[in-house]
Design a protein around this motif. Structure first.
Motif, PDB file in Angstrom:
ATOM      1  N   ARG A  56       0.842  -1.203   0.000  1.00 61.10           N
ATOM      2  CA  ARG A  56       0.000   0.000   0.000  1.00 61.10           C
ATOM      3  C   ARG A  56       0.872   1.247   0.000  1.00 61.10           C
ATOM      4  O   ARG A  56       0.645   2.188  -0.769  1.00 61.10           O
ATOM      5  N   HIS A  57       1.885   1.240   0.868  1.00 57.17           N
ATOM      6  CA  HIS A  57       2.792   2.387   0.930  1.00 57.17           C
ATOM      7  C   HIS A  57       3.540   2.547  -0.390  1.00 57.17           C
ATOM      8  O   HIS A  57       3.741   3.681  -0.852  1.00 57.17           O
ATOM      9  N   GLN A  58       3.935   1.449  -0.997  1.00 58.25           N
ATOM     10  CA  GLN A  58       4.628   1.523  -2.284  1.00 58.25           C
ATOM     11  C   GLN A  58       3.745   2.163  -3.350  1.00 58.25           C
ATOM     12  O   GLN A  58       4.236   2.926  -4.190  1.00 58.25           O
ATOM     13  N   LYS A  59       2.460   1.866  -3.333  1.00 58.58           N
ATOM     14  CA  LYS A  59       1.535   2.495  -4.285  1.00 58.58           C
ATOM     15  C   LYS A  59       1.493   4.007  -4.084  1.00 58.58           C
ATOM     16  O   LYS A  59       1.507   4.771  -5.049  1.00 58.58           O
ATOM     17  N   VAL A  64       3.604   9.796  -5.494  1.00 53.40           N
ATOM     18  CA  VAL A  64       4.065  11.090  -4.965  1.00 53.40           C
ATOM     19  C   VAL A  64       5.579  11.182  -4.811  1.00 53.40           C
ATOM     20  O   VAL A  64       6.085  12.183  -4.308  1.00 53.40           O
ATOM     21  N   GLY A  65       6.303  10.182  -5.248  1.00 55.58           N
ATOM     22  CA  GLY A  65       7.739  10.096  -5.022  1.00 55.58           C
ATOM     23  C   GLY A  65       8.535  11.321  -5.423  1.00 55.58           C
ATOM     24  O   GLY A  65       9.509  11.676  -4.762  1.00 55.58           O
ATOM     25  N   ASP A  66       8.131  12.002  -6.495  1.00 52.67           N
ATOM     26  CA  ASP A  66       8.878  13.180  -6.940  1.00 52.67           C
ATOM     27  C   ASP A  66       8.815  14.326  -5.930  1.00 52.67           C
ATOM     28  O   ASP A  66       9.667  15.214  -5.950  1.00 52.67           O
ATOM     29  N   LEU A  67       7.813  14.306  -5.056  1.00 53.40           N
ATOM     30  CA  LEU A  67       7.701  15.364  -4.040  1.00 53.40           C
ATOM     31  C   LEU A  67       8.557  15.077  -2.809  1.00 53.40           C
ATOM     32  O   LEU A  67       8.756  15.947  -1.975  1.00 53.40           O
ATOM     33  N   LEU A  68       9.052  13.841  -2.701  1.00 48.87           N
ATOM     34  CA  LEU A  68       9.866  13.457  -1.543  1.00 48.87           C
ATOM     35  C   LEU A  68      11.332  13.711  -1.888  1.00 48.87           C
ATOM     36  O   LEU A  68      12.076  12.815  -2.249  1.00 48.87           O
ATOM     37  N   ALA A  69      11.709  14.973  -1.781  1.00 46.28           N
ATOM     38  CA  ALA A  69      13.053  15.387  -2.175  1.00 46.28           C
ATOM     39  C   ALA A  69      13.470  16.583  -1.328  1.00 46.28           C
ATOM     40  O   ALA A  69      12.625  17.260  -0.749  1.00 46.28           O
ATOM     41  N   PRO A  70      14.775  16.843  -1.254  1.00 46.67           N
ATOM     42  CA  PRO A  70      15.222  18.038  -0.533  1.00 46.67           C
ATOM     43  C   PRO A  70      14.491  19.275  -1.061  1.00 46.67           C
ATOM     44  O   PRO A  70      14.208  19.375  -2.250  1.00 46.67           O
TER      45      PRO A  70
END
Length: 105
Positions: A56-59, A64-70
Motif C-alpha cells: 500500500r505504501h509503495q503504491k 508522490v515520489g517526486d515530491l519526496l526530495a530536498p
C-alpha cells in the motif's frame, strides 16, 4: 501550487473514498508560517484490497515520489485503509523531538 495541493492531485488515481492530507510542519523544528515539509496522509481506497501495508505504501510512494526530495517534503506519514478497514479514525502523530518549544514544554 502548494505541496499539499500537489499531493492531493497526485493521489487522485487511488480513487479514494476518503482522503485527508494534514500539514504537520508546525510541530517540527525549523517551522515558519507557510512551511510545507511534514505531512500525514490518510487514504481509504478499494485499490488497497488484498495488499499488505508495504505494498500500500509503495503504491502511494509511486504516485508522490517526486515530491519526496530536498526542499520539498521531508516526511510523509501514510495511513492506508481499505473501505472495510476504515473506522473513521486515524492515529495521532507522535511528538517530534525537534518540535518548537512552548512555554509549557
Amino acid at each position: 501550487m502548494s505541496l499539499q495541493a500537489q499531493l492531493e492531485q497526485l493521489l487522485q488515481p487511488l480513487s479514494a473514498e476518503y482522503l485527508e492530507i494534514l500539514n504537520e510542519s508546525s510541530g517540527h523544528g525549523g517551522y515558519f508560517p507557510g512551511k510545507e515539509s511534514h505531512f500525514k496522509v490518510t487514504v481509504v481506497s478499494p485499490v488497497f484490497e488484498g495488499l499488505g501495508l508495504v505494498k500500500r505504501h509503495q503504491k502511494v510512494y509511486a504516485l508522490v515520489g517526486d515530491l519526496l526530495a530536498p526542499a520539498k517534503i521531508h516526511a510523509l506519514a501514510i495511513h492506508a485503509y481499505t473501505p472495510q478497514e476504515w473506522t473513521g479514525e486515524r492515529p495521532d502523530s507522535p511528538a517530534c523531538a525537534h518540535a518548537p518549544k512552548t512555554e509549557n514544554s
